[in-house]
Motif scaffolding. Structure first.
Motif, PDB file in Angstrom:
ATOM      1  N   LEU A   1      -8.434   9.496  -3.321  1.00 38.18           N
ATOM      2  CA  LEU A   1      -9.061   8.267  -3.721  1.00 38.18           C
ATOM      3  C   LEU A   1      -8.981   8.083  -5.477  1.00 38.18           C
ATOM      4  CD1 LEU A   1     -12.221   9.196  -1.455  1.00 38.18           C
ATOM      5  CD2 LEU A   1     -10.469   7.316  -1.262  1.00 38.18           C
ATOM      6  N   GLU A   2      -9.181   9.196  -6.065  1.00 41.72           N
ATOM      7  CA  GLU A   2      -8.998   9.024  -7.405  1.00 41.72           C
ATOM      8  C   GLU A   2      -7.890   8.274  -7.786  1.00 41.72           C
ATOM      9  OE1 GLU A   2     -11.155  12.124  -9.331  1.00 41.72           O
ATOM     10  OE2 GLU A   2     -13.031  11.324  -9.156  1.00 41.72           O
ATOM     11  N   PRO A   3      -6.643   9.072  -7.408  1.00 44.75           N
ATOM     12  CA  PRO A   3      -5.209   8.729  -7.686  1.00 44.75           C
ATOM     13  C   PRO A   3      -5.067   7.124  -7.333  1.00 44.75           C
ATOM     14  CG  PRO A   3      -5.062  10.782  -6.829  1.00 44.75           C
ATOM     15  CD  PRO A   3      -6.573  10.394  -6.680  1.00 44.75           C
ATOM     16  N   THR A   4      -5.559   6.730  -6.206  1.00 43.03           N
ATOM     17  CA  THR A   4      -5.522   5.403  -5.718  1.00 43.03           C
ATOM     18  C   THR A   4      -6.246   4.285  -6.719  1.00 43.03           C
ATOM     19  OG1 THR A   4      -5.339   5.990  -3.421  1.00 43.03           O
ATOM     20  CG2 THR A   4      -6.032   3.627  -3.580  1.00 43.03           C
ATOM     21  N   LEU A   5      -7.326   4.592  -6.967  1.00 42.73           N
ATOM     22  CA  LEU A   5      -8.155   3.848  -8.074  1.00 42.73           C
ATOM     23  C   LEU A   5      -7.416   3.549  -9.330  1.00 42.73           C
ATOM     24  CD1 LEU A   5     -10.542   1.909  -8.371  1.00 42.73           C
ATOM     25  CD2 LEU A   5     -11.905   3.979  -8.959  1.00 42.73           C
TER      26      LEU A   5
ATOM     27  N   ALA B   1       0.819  -1.242   0.037  1.00 45.53           N
ATOM     28  CA  ALA B   1      -0.079  -0.041  -0.036  1.00 45.53           C
ATOM     29  C   ALA B   1       0.895   1.202   0.093  1.00 45.53           C
ATOM     30  CB  ALA B   1      -0.954  -0.062   1.171  1.00 45.53           C
ATOM     31  N   LYS B   2       2.082   1.168   0.838  1.00 40.69           N
ATOM     32  CA  LYS B   2       2.715   2.435   0.791  1.00 40.69           C
ATOM     33  C   LYS B   2       3.410   2.616  -0.499  1.00 40.69           C
ATOM     34  CE  LYS B   2       3.801   4.786   4.303  1.00 40.69           C
ATOM     35  NZ  LYS B   2       2.916   5.957   4.761  1.00 40.69           N
ATOM     36  N   ALA B   3       4.068   1.651  -1.073  1.00 43.20           N
ATOM     37  CA  ALA B   3       4.573   1.727  -2.441  1.00 43.20           C
ATOM     38  C   ALA B   3       3.495   2.188  -3.399  1.00 43.20           C
ATOM     39  CB  ALA B   3       4.886   0.236  -2.951  1.00 43.20           C
ATOM     40  N   LEU B   4       2.310   1.803  -3.499  1.00 40.53           N
ATOM     41  CA  LEU B   4       1.241   2.304  -4.492  1.00 40.53           C
ATOM     42  C   LEU B   4       1.046   3.807  -3.866  1.00 40.53           C
ATOM     43  CD1 LEU B   4      -1.866   0.714  -5.549  1.00 40.53           C
ATOM     44  CD2 LEU B   4      -2.273   2.915  -4.255  1.00 40.53           C
ATOM     45  N   MET B   5       1.060   4.235  -2.884  1.00 34.86           N
ATOM     46  CA  MET B   5       0.876   5.404  -2.578  1.00 34.86           C
ATOM     47  C   MET B   5       1.781   6.360  -3.042  1.00 34.86           C
ATOM     48  SD  MET B   5      -0.714   5.728   1.564  1.00 34.86           S
ATOM     49  CE  MET B   5      -0.993   4.156   2.252  1.00 34.86           C
ATOM     50  N   VAL B   6       3.129   6.080  -2.846  1.00 33.31           N
ATOM     51  CA  VAL B   6       4.212   6.937  -3.103  1.00 33.31           C
ATOM     52  C   VAL B   6       4.354   6.956  -4.760  1.00 33.31           C
ATOM     53  CG1 VAL B   6       6.881   6.783  -3.442  1.00 33.31           C
ATOM     54  CG2 VAL B   6       5.619   6.321  -1.395  1.00 33.31           C
ATOM     55  N   GLU B   7       4.036   5.841  -5.516  1.00 34.17           N
ATOM     56  CA  GLU B   7       3.877   5.976  -7.024  1.00 34.17           C
ATOM     57  C   GLU B   7       2.728   6.839  -7.308  1.00 34.17           C
ATOM     58  OE1 GLU B   7       3.374   1.882  -8.616  1.00 34.17           O
ATOM     59  OE2 GLU B   7       1.693   2.700  -9.536  1.00 34.17           O
ATOM     60  N   ALA B   8       1.654   6.881  -6.630  1.00 32.00           N
ATOM     61  CA  ALA B   8       0.645   7.626  -7.175  1.00 32.00           C
ATOM     62  C   ALA B   8       0.596   9.078  -6.542  1.00 32.00           C
ATOM     63  CB  ALA B   8      -0.723   6.943  -6.735  1.00 32.00           C
ATOM     64  N   ALA B   9       1.979   9.605  -6.022  1.00 31.01           N
ATOM     65  CA  ALA B   9       1.862  10.866  -5.224  1.00 31.01           C
ATOM     66  C   ALA B   9       0.662  11.090  -4.028  1.00 31.01           C
ATOM     67  CB  ALA B   9       2.200  11.929  -6.337  1.00 31.01           C
TER      68      ALA B   9
ATOM     69  N   ARG C   1     -14.962   4.011 -11.565  1.00 27.18           N
ATOM     70  CA  ARG C   1     -15.685   5.218 -11.154  1.00 27.18           C
ATOM     71  C   ARG C   1     -15.821   5.138  -9.629  1.00 27.18           C
ATOM     72  NH1 ARG C   1     -17.720   4.119 -16.563  1.00 27.18           N
ATOM     73  NH2 ARG C   1     -17.972   1.853 -15.654  1.00 27.18           N
ATOM     74  N   MET C   2     -16.325   6.203  -8.912  1.00 22.09           N
ATOM     75  CA  MET C   2     -16.339   6.069  -7.455  1.00 22.09           C
ATOM     76  C   MET C   2     -17.689   6.827  -7.128  1.00 22.09           C
ATOM     77  SD  MET C   2     -13.231   7.819  -5.765  1.00 22.09           S
ATOM     78  CE  MET C   2     -12.112   6.660  -6.444  1.00 22.09           C
ATOM     79  N   VAL C   3     -18.289   6.554  -6.275  1.00 19.76           N
ATOM     80  CA  VAL C   3     -19.129   7.315  -5.185  1.00 19.76           C
ATOM     81  C   VAL C   3     -18.671   7.454  -3.709  1.00 19.76           C
ATOM     82  CG1 VAL C   3     -21.584   7.372  -4.158  1.00 19.76           C
ATOM     83  CG2 VAL C   3     -21.166   6.235  -6.522  1.00 19.76           C
ATOM     84  N   VAL C   4     -18.456   8.826  -3.305  1.00 21.03           N
ATOM     85  CA  VAL C   4     -17.639   8.887  -2.280  1.00 21.03           C
ATOM     86  C   VAL C   4     -18.842   9.331  -1.114  1.00 21.03           C
ATOM     87  CG1 VAL C   4     -16.152  10.633  -0.965  1.00 21.03           C
ATOM     88  CG2 VAL C   4     -15.676   9.783  -3.193  1.00 21.03           C
ATOM     89  N   LEU C   5     -18.809   8.547  -0.104  1.00 19.16           N
ATOM     90  CA  LEU C   5     -19.637   8.736   1.030  1.00 19.16           C
ATOM     91  C   LEU C   5     -19.408   9.814   2.085  1.00 19.16           C
ATOM     92  CD1 LEU C   5     -20.278   4.892   1.995  1.00 19.16           C
ATOM     93  CD2 LEU C   5     -21.479   6.366   0.266  1.00 19.16           C
ATOM     94  N   PRO C   6     -20.110  10.480   2.982  1.00 25.65           N
ATOM     95  CA  PRO C   6     -19.717  11.545   3.834  1.00 25.65           C
ATOM     96  C   PRO C   6     -18.724  10.929   4.904  1.00 25.65           C
ATOM     97  CG  PRO C   6     -22.340  10.959   3.775  1.00 25.65           C
ATOM     98  CD  PRO C   6     -21.509  10.101   3.101  1.00 25.65           C
ATOM     99  N   PRO C   7     -17.701  11.985   5.254  1.00 27.34           N
ATOM    100  CA  PRO C   7     -16.769  11.278   6.017  1.00 27.34           C
ATOM    101  C   PRO C   7     -17.282  10.975   7.628  1.00 27.34           C
ATOM    102  CG  PRO C   7     -16.670  13.865   5.670  1.00 27.34           C
ATOM    103  CD  PRO C   7     -17.788  13.196   4.876  1.00 27.34           C
ATOM    104  N   ALA C   8     -16.573   9.896   8.053  1.00 27.88           N
ATOM    105  CA  ALA C   8     -17.011   9.528   9.337  1.00 27.88           C
ATOM    106  C   ALA C   8     -16.050   9.576  10.332  1.00 27.88           C
ATOM    107  CB  ALA C   8     -17.613   8.010   9.119  1.00 27.88           C
ATOM    108  N   GLN C   9     -16.284  10.074  11.553  1.00 28.68           N
ATOM    109  CA  GLN C   9     -15.277  10.101  12.715  1.00 28.68           C
ATOM    110  C   GLN C   9     -15.515   8.963  13.667  1.00 28.68           C
ATOM    111  OE1 GLN C   9     -13.261  13.298  13.790  1.00 28.68           O
ATOM    112  NE2 GLN C   9     -12.432  11.137  14.495  1.00 28.68           N
ATOM    113  N   ASP C  10     -14.327   8.150  13.764  1.00 28.86           N
ATOM    114  CA  ASP C  10     -14.615   6.845  14.603  1.00 28.86           C
ATOM    115  C   ASP C  10     -14.145   7.307  15.978  1.00 28.86           C
ATOM    116  OD1 ASP C  10     -14.610   4.527  15.857  1.00 28.86           O
ATOM    117  OD2 ASP C  10     -12.715   3.840  14.397  1.00 28.86           O
TER     118      ASP C  10
END
Ligand code: AMP
Ligand code: GLY
Length: 434
Positions: free
Chosen positions: A261-265, A118-126, A214-223
């Motif tokens: 989210l979009e760069p990850t997808l 996951a970290k490698a993917l994040m770095v690759e996708a900035a 494509r994606m649908v983004v849900l409202p942010p939630a606080q845990d």
């Protein structure tokens, strides 16, 4: 195969998993347009009480059993709740048999199942995230730590049931965490790890329903991860939540979509992965901006229980469209402009060893804006329901503001009792005035 446009309304849905998350998914799907019946495997002590739901005694890891049940019940859509079966390839197994599955394959589930990946993917996708160093041996990890000469966050690479992360305050603590991982504390999960820079700031969870493209983004939630009031004490799976979290309002949520989210997808797609399921971004709002703490390949729990009551009756169609790679054919998912509040009731002793087998008594009547979702509970042959896990149940309520929502959730919780019941009274302290 027929035109997906004609398939976008599932009648018969299977939810895999047995927590509060899965009960809330089953509840929301059962009330979705066009859904005739929902099965939950293995479910829990509250599943059979959800209108339109039936419980199946099949383990979430029993891929063959689940596939057989899909055939028996002519399932149109499978929604997989937990990460372990996804990482083990349940989605691939069911898709290979022609089923529509909401949940990534084992390839996409690496987003959660391997921190290094996951970290490698994040770095690759900035994608903004804390600096990190992967290590595959004890010696390598210790050498990196000595070289940095400051406490680093230590993360076991694989799935560790939420216990694989040590946010160290000292070099000694980082060192001890490294030793523990290579001594086999997490079994196979500890064969490698990630060392990470420590960041500070409030955390928030964002969920994107994805169809691969494509994606649908849900409202942010606080845990609320800590067991104790005032956010103190040991970490738990989550003691309560609220949504929408005002700390990511409007433009800030849009920035999460565009920068995370979009760069990850897109990065998943570039790796040949068709990600059909939810991307859960655990975010930290640091003084220098947004930072991804982790990705998960499933809904958060209790965030899911909190969000489901806000979602419209298009949910089943939207999840099926994701499963088929055709979100373009789905109706718009309506989201109620209300505040949702969730409080978890845990068993005595949680998050350590817990009491089990205590009888759960409840006079709470669910209403349109008040829900009780069971989690660690079990129905006995005599019809009584008893505690059987750490987080026993969730009470969720919606209101026009957070004060009203939390007042209703706590009033509902007062109608539930079991020996040793443990809950925080200050869930939502960030947004409550009362
Ligand atoms: P995770 O299992 O990755 O969600 O990590 C568990 C918790 O550890 C997170 O919710 C954070 O509170 C904390 N954490 C993880 N990574 C960091 C980091 N780089 N800096 C500070 N805290 C972190
Ligand atoms: N609520 C945090 C989680 O599900 O991981």
């Amino acid at each position: 195969m027929s035109d997906p446009a004609t398939l976008l309304s599932p009648e018969r849905v299977l939810v895999v998993g047995g927590g509060g998350r899965e009960n809330s998914l089953a509840w929301a799907l059962a009330r979705s347009q066009g859904v005739a019946a929902v099965w939950v495997a293995p479910g829990n002590g509250g599943t059979a009480d959800i209108a339109g739901c039936q419980q199946l005694a099949i383990a979430e890891t029993d891929a063959a059993g689940l596939l057989a049940a899909c055939k028996t019940h002519a399932i149109d859509l499978v929604v997989v709740g937990p990460e372990a079966p996804l990482a083990a390839g349940l989605g691939d197994h069911l898709r290979a048999a022609g089923l529509a599955v909401f949940g990534p394959g084992a390839d996409g589930a690496q987003l959660e199942a391997s921190k290094q990946w996951a970290k490698a993917l994040m770095v690759e996708a900035a994608i903004p995230t804390a600096g990190y160093w992967p290590a595959d041996s004890r010696e390598q990890a210790l050498a990196i730590l000595e070289g940095q000469n400051r406490p680093l966050v230590v993360k076991a690479d694989g799935l560790a049931a939420g216990k694989g992360v040590t946010v160290a305050d000292s070099l000694a603590e980082s060192r001890a965490a490294i030793e523990e991982i290579f001594a086999g504390r997490f079994g196979g999960a500890g064969a490698s790890l990630v060392l990470e820079e420590r960041t500070e700031g409030p955390e928030v969870s964002v969920f994107a329903l994805c169809d691969g493209e494509r994606m649908v983004v849900l409202p942010p939630a606080q845990d609320h991860k800590r067991i104790g009031e005032g956010d103190t004490g040991p970490n738990t799976g989550g003691m309560g939540a609220y949504a929408p979290a005002p700390m990511l309002a409007g433009a800030a949520l849009e920035a999460v979509r565009q920068r995370v989210l979009e760069p990850t997808l897109a990065a998943l797609k570039a790796r040949g992965i068709e990600y059909r399921g939810v991307i859960y971004a655990g975010l930290m709002l640091t003084p220098t901006g947004l930072s991804v703490i982790e990705f998960n390949c499933r809904f958060g729990d209790p965030e899911c229980e909190t969000l489901m009551p806000l979602l419209g009756p298009e949910l089943a169609q939207v999840l099926l469209a994701c499963a088929l790679g055709r979100l373009d054919k789905a109706p718009v998912l309506t989201i109620a402009p209300r505040c949702s509040a969730c409080v978890i009731a845990a068993a005595g002793g949680y998050p350590g060893e817990v009491r089990r087998g205590d009888r759960i008594e409840s006079s709470l009547e669910s209403r349109a804006d008040l829900q009780l979702f069971h989690a660690g509970s079990q129905r006995l042959a005599d019809g009584s329901t008893v505690t059987s896990g750490g987080r026993v149940l969730a009470v969720v309520a919606q209101g026009d503001d957070f004060d009203a929502a939390f007042a209703a959730a706590y009033a509902g919780l007062a109608l539930v009792h079991f020996e040793g019941i443990t809950y925080r009274h200050d869930i939502g302290h960030q947004v409550r005035r009362t």
